[in-house]
Design a protein around this motif. Structure first.
Motif, mmCIF file in Angstrom:
data_model
loop_
_atom_site.group_PDB
_atom_site.id
_atom_site.type_symbol
_atom_site.label_atom_id
_atom_site.label_comp_id
_atom_site.label_asym_id
_atom_site.label_seq_id
_atom_site.Cartn_x
_atom_site.Cartn_y
_atom_site.Cartn_z
ATOM 1 N N GLY A 1 -13.896 75.484 19.257
ATOM 2 C CA GLY A 1 -13.968 75.238 20.265
ATOM 3 C C GLY A 1 -14.988 75.566 21.327
ATOM 4 O O GLY A 1 -15.306 75.040 22.216
ATOM 5 N N PHE A 2 -15.595 76.880 20.802
ATOM 6 C CA PHE A 2 -16.759 77.478 21.455
ATOM 7 C C PHE A 2 -17.846 76.572 20.947
ATOM 8 O O PHE A 2 -18.787 76.202 21.965
ATOM 9 N N ARG B 1 -5.215 79.282 17.402
ATOM 10 C CA ARG B 1 -6.126 80.126 18.217
ATOM 11 C C ARG B 1 -7.593 80.288 17.556
ATOM 12 O O ARG B 1 -8.682 80.133 18.310
ATOM 13 N N TYR B 2 -7.627 80.448 16.186
ATOM 14 C CA TYR B 2 -8.877 80.589 15.622
ATOM 15 C C TYR B 2 -9.756 79.491 15.504
ATOM 16 O O TYR B 2 -10.763 79.553 15.871
ATOM 17 N N TRP C 1 -7.806 68.936 23.773
ATOM 18 C CA TRP C 1 -9.137 69.076 23.140
ATOM 19 C C TRP C 1 -10.042 68.995 24.360
ATOM 20 O O TRP C 1 -11.086 69.805 24.805
ATOM 21 N N SER D 1 -3.748 80.525 13.526
ATOM 22 C CA SER D 1 -4.686 79.446 13.007
ATOM 23 C C SER D 1 -5.424 78.720 13.927
ATOM 24 O O SER D 1 -6.353 78.251 14.284
ATOM 25 N N LEU E 1 -9.989 71.939 26.730
ATOM 26 C CA LEU E 1 -10.757 73.057 26.087
ATOM 27 C C LEU E 1 -11.923 72.855 26.269
ATOM 28 O O LEU E 1 -12.872 73.907 26.597
ATOM 29 N N THR F 1 -13.442 73.249 29.581
ATOM 30 C CA THR F 1 -13.059 74.590 30.258
ATOM 31 C C THR F 1 -12.105 74.230 31.335
ATOM 32 O O THR F 1 -11.971 75.101 31.993
ATOM 33 N N CYS G 1 -9.569 77.174 18.120
ATOM 34 C CA CYS G 1 -10.069 77.220 19.391
ATOM 35 C C CYS G 1 -11.114 77.988 19.772
ATOM 36 O O CYS G 1 -12.245 77.861 20.209
ATOM 37 N N TYR G 2 -11.136 79.628 18.932
ATOM 38 C CA TYR G 2 -12.442 80.430 19.135
ATOM 39 C C TYR G 2 -13.475 79.785 18.559
ATOM 40 O O TYR G 2 -14.459 79.655 19.293
ATOM 41 N N SER G 3 -13.359 79.316 17.410
ATOM 42 C CA SER G 3 -14.531 78.800 16.607
ATOM 43 C C SER G 3 -15.049 77.428 17.080
ATOM 44 O O SER G 3 -16.159 77.481 17.610
#
Length: 192
Positions: free
Chosen positions: A53-54, A46-47, A26, A44, A29, A32, A49-51
């Motif tokens: 994580g951003f 990856r989702y 984490w 799941s 992540l 960056t 990390c997308y949400s």
């Protein structure tokens, strides 16, 4: 929920939760860095990390900016109180050079810490070139992944002391880049 997930998971005989490894994932992540030592393998994951994580990356950016502002204020105040050091604040070239020297010095400090970490965790010192390279790719958030901290040897204590060291290094780099941009803008002002 974690216990139920572990009980219902298949093919996990002998698997254990690696809290420190997860924290390292984490951390790489949100900063960056992304060494690539661990990656999400499910939709799941990856989702997440997308949400989330951003959102964490945005919060991290704010944190580094605020920490950088505090560091600049402390340094500038100290330098202005000692007239011999005021050049390093008032002169844009002097300020840029000062923060570059601080960044390089901090990178070598982190190099020493990483060598100590490797010696403690792996029983052998990391080659100096690898420790310097790791410090550079970490503090600049390049994170190629060729030299990393292993998730297997990571302990939660390591996260608690390595993360703040890296965060401070990010703030020092941020201040160097800020002073560099001020120097460039001074010599190449925008046309009005």
């Amino acid at each position: 929920a974690i216990e139920q997930a572990l009980n219902e998971a298949q093919g996990t005989d002998g698997c254990e939760i690696n809290t420190a490894g997860g924290a390292l994932f984490w951390f790489t992540l949100i900063t960056t860095i992304g060494y690539g030592t661990a990656v999400p393998s499910t939709p799941s994951g990856r989702y997440l990390c997308y949400s989330f994580g951003f959102i964490c990356i945005l919060m991290f950016t704010v944190l580094i900016s605020a920490a950088g502002d505090v560091l600049v204020e402390i340094f500038d105040d100290y330098a202005l109180r000692h007239r011999r050091l005021s050049f390093f604040v008032k002169n844009k070239f002097g300020a840029t050079l000062t923060w570059l020297v601080i960044f390089v010095g901090y990178m070598f400090l982190l190099t020493g810490v990483i060598q100590g970490y490797n010696n403690d965790r792996r029983g052998e010192a990391a080659p100096l070139e690898d420790a310097i390279w790791f410090s550079y790719i970490t503090l600049t958030t390049v994170g190629f992944g060729d030299v990393t901290i292993s998730n297997d040897t990571m302990a939660i204590w390591d996260i608690l002391h390595l993360s703040p060291l890296m965060l401070l290094g990010f703030s020092v780099l941020r201040n160097f880049l800020l002073k560099l941009s001020e120097l460039v803008m001074h010599y190449f002002p925008e046309d009005e």
